[in-house]
Motif scaffolding. Sequence first.
Motif, PDB file in Angstrom:
ATOM      1  N   GLY A 102      19.507   0.667  -2.308  1.00  0.00           N
ATOM      2  CA  GLY A 102      18.792   0.997  -1.079  1.00  0.00           C
ATOM      3  C   GLY A 102      17.828   2.158  -1.179  1.00  0.00           C
ATOM      4  O   GLY A 102      17.435   2.731  -0.154  1.00  0.00           O
ATOM      5  N   VAL A 103      17.418   2.513  -2.385  1.00  0.00           N
ATOM      6  CA  VAL A 103      16.419   3.566  -2.549  1.00  0.00           C
ATOM      7  C   VAL A 103      15.064   3.029  -2.092  1.00  0.00           C
ATOM      8  O   VAL A 103      14.683   1.903  -2.402  1.00  0.00           O
ATOM      9  N   THR A 104      14.330   3.827  -1.341  1.00  0.00           N
ATOM     10  CA  THR A 104      13.087   3.368  -0.729  1.00  0.00           C
ATOM     11  C   THR A 104      11.861   3.888  -1.477  1.00  0.00           C
ATOM     12  O   THR A 104      11.961   4.724  -2.375  1.00  0.00           O
ATOM     13  N   GLY A 105      10.699   3.391  -1.057  1.00  0.00           N
ATOM     14  CA  GLY A 105       9.426   3.846  -1.602  1.00  0.00           C
ATOM     15  C   GLY A 105       9.138   3.367  -3.002  1.00  0.00           C
ATOM     16  O   GLY A 105       8.354   3.988  -3.722  1.00  0.00           O
ATOM     17  N   ARG A 116       4.976   4.116 -14.562  1.00  0.00           N
ATOM     18  CA  ARG A 116       5.715   4.946 -13.610  1.00  0.00           C
ATOM     19  C   ARG A 116       6.355   4.072 -12.532  1.00  0.00           C
ATOM     20  O   ARG A 116       5.823   3.024 -12.162  1.00  0.00           O
ATOM     21  N   LEU A 117       7.454   4.542 -12.031  1.00  0.00           N
ATOM     22  CA  LEU A 117       8.096   3.958 -10.859  1.00  0.00           C
ATOM     23  C   LEU A 117       8.265   5.075  -9.845  1.00  0.00           C
ATOM     24  O   LEU A 117       9.002   6.027 -10.079  1.00  0.00           O
ATOM     25  N   THR A 118       7.565   4.969  -8.716  1.00  0.00           N
ATOM     26  CA  THR A 118       7.712   5.974  -7.673  1.00  0.00           C
ATOM     27  C   THR A 118       8.847   5.577  -6.746  1.00  0.00           C
ATOM     28  O   THR A 118       9.158   4.399  -6.566  1.00  0.00           O
ATOM     29  N   PHE A 119       9.470   6.574  -6.144  1.00  0.00           N
ATOM     30  CA  PHE A 119      10.544   6.337  -5.177  1.00  0.00           C
ATOM     31  C   PHE A 119      10.698   7.574  -4.309  1.00  0.00           C
ATOM     32  O   PHE A 119      10.167   8.648  -4.636  1.00  0.00           O
ATOM     33  N   THR A 120      11.400   7.428  -3.209  1.00  0.00           N
ATOM     34  CA  THR A 120      11.609   8.558  -2.313  1.00  0.00           C
ATOM     35  C   THR A 120      13.077   8.926  -2.261  1.00  0.00           C
ATOM     36  O   THR A 120      13.958   8.073  -2.388  1.00  0.00           O
ATOM     37  N   ASN A 124      12.952  11.917   2.210  1.00  0.00           N
ATOM     38  CA  ASN A 124      11.573  11.487   1.967  1.00  0.00           C
ATOM     39  C   ASN A 124      10.901  12.322   0.881  1.00  0.00           C
ATOM     40  O   ASN A 124       9.676  12.443   0.837  1.00  0.00           O
ATOM     41  N   ASP A 125      11.714  12.881  -0.024  1.00  0.00           N
ATOM     42  CA  ASP A 125      11.185  13.594  -1.186  1.00  0.00           C
ATOM     43  C   ASP A 125      10.373  12.619  -2.029  1.00  0.00           C
ATOM     44  O   ASP A 125      10.699  11.446  -2.150  1.00  0.00           O
TER      45      ASP A 125
END
Length: 310
Positions: A102-105, A116-120, A124-125
Amino acid sequence: MLDQIKGLHHVTSMAGDARRNNDFFTHKLGLRRVKKTVNFDAPDVYHLYYADEVGTPGSVMTYFPFPNIGKGRPGVGEVGTTVFSVPEGTLPYWEQRFAEQGVTGLAREEKFGEKRLTFTGPDNDSFALVEAKGDDRAPWAKGGVPGDDAIRGFHSVSLRLRDGGATEELLKFMGYEEADRAGNIKRLAIKGGNGANVVDIETLPGANVAGLGAGSVHHVAFAVENREKQLEVRKALMDTGYQVTPVIDRDYFWAIYFRTPGGVLFEVATNEPGFDRDEDTAHLGEALKLPGQHAHMRPWLEQHLQPLDD
């Protein structure tokens, strides 16, 4: 140009809920909590440290989780994205893991020839994983992530600034050199650093100033070997006109702080004495450790600090 700084030491951010923060970094990212202590200036608030097995400088993400803190407001004058290094070919594993948890972004991208794989984060870091070539740093292999896929430490931080010129000059004075540029992002790196030796400067002339809160980076720390090197850096910065704090004992390292031209708070921290000064390596981060000046508060703190699900 200074040669004492070897890359990042730690990144310290703000959070809301301590238990949620602990879960994210230990269970979702698979890092080790290497210290459970309190904020020196607000001892009713945790200071939590997550890293590799021993808290190697360049791998340490730290948090002040303030209950009921307001949300941070992204903008300029802050660290925008904190980036971790993972082995080549591992982003599919992480993308699947994050989706299941359930990690978002989540978004794939490529910058400076790196996947790269971005995530929040939970507040909302802004984070990213980068497939870094030749990163031979040892990961924490007991955090639920296979050792071949696990985070090696920091890759970089990205600074968001209205005008990056003066901060770029500062970083070059600190030993960084321009490595690449793409659009409005300039990449600086330290040759022969500790693996966490990249800083990106993203210039956003029209953006609003950031507001500190949950999800914001409070400061970014750079690593020097010992107190002697730190004093050399302090003198050089002061001789250049920077207002630098006296050396402060943070129990696990000594620290000096100064504000950059772009508004970001920088710290220079020593690699000594390390996180095993009051706990053996096998049990890092398990017990609540208190700075000497707050030791008398232990009974109250143990009753009032939020329990962490380990």
